[in-house]
Scaffold this motif. Structure first.
Motif, mmCIF file in Angstrom:
data_model
loop_
_atom_site.group_PDB
_atom_site.id
_atom_site.type_symbol
_atom_site.label_atom_id
_atom_site.label_comp_id
_atom_site.label_asym_id
_atom_site.label_seq_id
_atom_site.Cartn_x
_atom_site.Cartn_y
_atom_site.Cartn_z
ATOM 1 N N GLU A 1 0.838 -1.218 0.054
ATOM 2 C CA GLU A 1 -0.096 -0.140 -0.031
ATOM 3 C C GLU A 1 0.897 1.095 0.020
ATOM 4 O OE1 GLU A 1 -3.239 0.118 -0.420
ATOM 5 O OE2 GLU A 1 -3.841 -1.813 -0.316
ATOM 6 N N ASN B 1 1.089 4.148 -2.945
ATOM 7 C CA ASN B 1 1.037 5.796 -2.769
ATOM 8 C C ASN B 1 2.038 6.414 -3.400
ATOM 9 O OD1 ASN B 1 -1.447 5.507 -1.516
ATOM 10 N ND2 ASN B 1 -0.884 5.624 0.422
ATOM 11 N N LYS C 1 -7.503 11.019 -5.339
ATOM 12 C CA LYS C 1 -7.458 10.289 -6.657
ATOM 13 C C LYS C 1 -8.839 10.126 -7.451
ATOM 14 C CE LYS C 1 -3.397 8.152 -4.433
ATOM 15 N NZ LYS C 1 -2.895 7.043 -4.159
ATOM 16 N N GLY D 1 -4.321 3.540 -6.150
ATOM 17 C CA GLY D 1 -5.134 3.781 -5.039
ATOM 18 C C GLY D 1 -6.505 4.467 -5.561
ATOM 19 N N ALA E 1 -6.245 2.886 2.906
ATOM 20 C CA ALA E 1 -4.943 2.310 3.585
ATOM 21 C C ALA E 1 -4.301 2.953 4.433
ATOM 22 C CB ALA E 1 -4.146 2.298 2.336
HETATM 23 MG MG MG Z 1 -3.156 4.171 -1.277
#
Ligand code: MG
Ligand code: ADP
Length: 635
Positions: free
Chosen positions: A37, A41, A87, A101, A106
């Motif tokens: 995760e 990112n 996002k 993502g 997360a």
């Molecule tokens: Mg993420």
């Protein structure tokens, strides 16, 4: 509940930490999932360099540092909040999402089950930067100044310290780190334009410079997956409409006992998809030794809105809008490139392939690179002869009994015919030995003689060629039979004297109804005789002896799951393969030089002739350098 109570407790909203801890159950399984995760990112932030530091397998520390866009001060508290993301904004965004993502969960989940600290700076001034942590049951955030170069560092300490049940599931440091390394490996294979570092307990495990050329990418693959992988793989690149497939596929002779070195990326995201796995398996079917698994690193790119990535919390699975089309594309692309596995002039002799690359690196198409994060390399074939000879010789002992056995099996009428054809093939017009012009010599050169009635020895430009005469001829006969079958009559059918009735599930009956055309094309006639009964009326003539129930069930299962089935073809090919085996030149048959040369020329023309029908190699090269080394010449 342990006590018996007369009434249910009142409904109440869970405090944020508990809610996040519950959500963490889905995505935070072990240190490797945290690593994944955090790296995702960093990639989404447009980083060019990503450094991962692990301590004690990740149980003590997982730290990911990047040089991406960073997070501004006012956004910092939100970064750790659940359902907060930069996002996507709308459902439309989700449908065409290109970031890794989008769930905004997360960091909130991870920080609810660990001590998470995020430091980030969105400005170019390295004196700026802020640190944020989330505390207490309410996960209130606290932001304090902390200088940091542009980019972000996230440190996750003491994973699962507050969820002992989870912590108990952590395995040894070594095992956890192996999982972390695998997560790192996948991500590093997804973006060659990013420079990567992985350290464990302060020791560098992987240091991968950014790569903008095919040779640099191959070096990265070699350092992540081993030299062996890249030495026995070929680069492929195919395009059809909006679909594009590129990457490295292992030669069938370099298969593995486990399905481990199989990496498949869809728009830069690593996935384990059953449809993909099925298409790949089918493509290798004809060339892979039974029970072995191919190796590959493949990149599929397609329009983001024809693939749904929101079907799994960790996004390891995807759903294609048109699975059938993707399946066909994968199957035919791989099938084609594997068909090309035959001796040709592009073959690199052993030394060139096994020595470290020294050639000038090709200029990079950087823009395309960064967009797609994948390699652009010329297609290449390799036959590192020495290594192959060694493995082949080792394997031969083990495989030899089987080899003998197939030779001794009594022939059927059908294979007699094949046998005549086959012998005709090697008796083709004589091929003259060459004048002394090595440049014009064919890839497999010219025969020198026969060794113990099993191998043909030949000489080509590079040195010595060894051919397993039975294995090679078996492939030639088999490929010829397949071509003839395809060219002449398609599939002959034969009604069953007594139709076979099958008890079927509702799902199977539904598949028969929806896939009528596909089934008919395969030469199979299936009737729905009742809500739970199917009637097999007709099969391809060649499969008259087959077990209709097994065939139909496997066919329907594949059709239902993947929209495609190769069962009929697979069974016919199996039959041809057996016939070809019986019809091929036997060991201990004396061949004339002309016959041997004719066989070599046939091999050069025949698709997939690098492997016999069972996936064993048919020939190998020992070049002059390898021979010189063997005799320690020039040392
Ligand atoms: Mg993420
Ligand atoms: P998601 O990635 O699904 O958006 P996360 O919880 O992983 O959710 O991250 C939340 C938000 O924090 C991201 O949308 C992004 O804006 C920001 N963020 C997280 N990590 C980084 C990073 N390394 N660099 C820049 N921004 C980041």
């Amino acid at each position: 509940m342990s006590e018996t109570t007369s009434a249910m407790p009142r409904i109440h909203v869970l405090d944020p930490r508990l809610a996040n801890q519950i959500a963490a159950g889905e995505v935070v399984e072990r240190p490797a999932s945290v690593t994944k995760e955090l790296i995702e990112n960093a990639i989404d932030a447009g980083s060019q360099r990503i450094e991962v530091d692990i301590e004690a397998g990740g149980a003590r520390l997982i730290k990911v540092r990047d040089d991406g866009v960073g997070i501004g001060e006012q956004d910092l508290p939100l970064a750790l909040a659940r359902h907060a993301t930069s996002k996507i904004d709308s459902l439309e965004d989700l449908e065409g999402v290109s970031s890794l993502g989008f769930r905004g969960e997360a960091l909130a989940s991870i920080s609810s089950v660990s001590r998470l600290e995020l430091i980030s700076n969105a400005a170019d001034d390295p004196r700026q930067g802020w640190r944020v942590v989330a505390e207490g049951r309410g996960m209130e955030t606290r932001v304090t100044p902390a200088p940091h170069p542009r980019g972000t560092s996230v440190a996750v300490r003491d994973l699962f310290f507050n969820t002992p049940a989870r912590r108990k599931f952590l395995r040894t440091e070594k095992t956890e780190f192996a999982h972390v390394e695998e997560a790192f490996r996948r991500q590093a294979l997804s973006r060659y334009d990013i420079a990567w570092t992985l350290r464990h307990n302060q020791k560098v495990v992987h240091q991968l410079p950014a790569s903008h050329s095919s040779s640099a990418s191959e070096r990265r693959i070699a350092s992540l997956l081993g030299n062996n992988f890249i030495e026995h793989a070929r680069y492929i690149e195919r395009e059809a409409g909006a679909l594009r497939l590129s990457g490295w596929v292992g030669l069938p002779t370099h298969s593995r006992a486990q399905a481990d070195q199989q990496y498949f990326f869809v728009n830069g995201r690593v996935v384990r998809d059953r449809l993909v796995a099925h298409a790949v398996r089918q493509a290798y079917r004809d060339v892979l030794y039974n029970g072995r698994h191919p190796v590959f690193v493949l990149y599929l790119t397609l329009d983001p809105d024809v693939v749904d990535v929101n079907v799994h919390p960790t996004k390891h699975e995807v759903r294609f809008r048109d699975g059938r089309m993707v399946h066909d594309f994968l199957y035919s692309s791989l099938h084609h490139s594997l068909a090309d596995a035959r001796p040709n002039d592009g073959d690199t002799p052993e030394v060139a392939a096994s020595e470290p690359a020294t050639a000038e690196e090709a200029p990079a198409d950087t823009a395309r690179w960064q967009q797609q994060g994948m390699a652009l390399a010329p297609s290449s074939d390799r036959h590192p002869g020495g290594e192959r000879v060694r493995r082949f010789m080792q394997g031969y002992q083990a495989l030899h009994p089987d080899h003998e056995e197939t030779l001794l099996t009594p022939q059927t009428g059908a294979s007699h015919k094949a046998s005549d054809e086959a012998h005709g093939a090697v008796r083709e017009a004589p091929v003259a030995m060459p004048e002394a012009d090595p440049a014009s010599a064919p890839p497999l050169g010219f025969a020198l003689g026969q060794l113990h009635g099993v191998y043909i020895l030949a000489q080509n430009v590079h040195g010595l060629i060894l051919v397993d005469m039975h294995a090679a001829h078996e492939r030639i006969v088999y490929e010829r039979m397949k071509t003839q079958l395809a060219a002449t009559r398609g599939i002959d059918t034969q009604p069953l004297l007594v139709p076979v009735s099958l008890a079927a599930s509702h799902a199977e009956v539904a598949t028969v109804e929806s896939e009528r055309d596909a089934i008919a094309k395969l030469g199979v006639e299936l009737d729905v005789a009742g809500p739970e009964t199917l009637l097999v009326r007709q099969l391809p003539a060649m499969l008259a002896q087959a077990d209709p129930e097994a065939l139909v069930r496997e066919m329907l299962e594949e059709l239902a799951r993947f929209g495609r089935t190769h069962q009929v073809e697979a069974r016919i090919h199996e039959l041809l393969s057996t016939m070809a085996c019986h019809g091929s030149v036997r060991a201990n048959r004396r061949l004339t030089l002309d016959e041997m040369n004719a066989l070599l020329r046939d091999m050069e023309r025949t698709e997939r002739s690098d492997q016999c029908n069972h996936g064993r190699p048919t020939w190998t090269q020992m070049d002059m350098n390898a021979l010189d080394r063997l005799f320690m010449r020039g040392k």
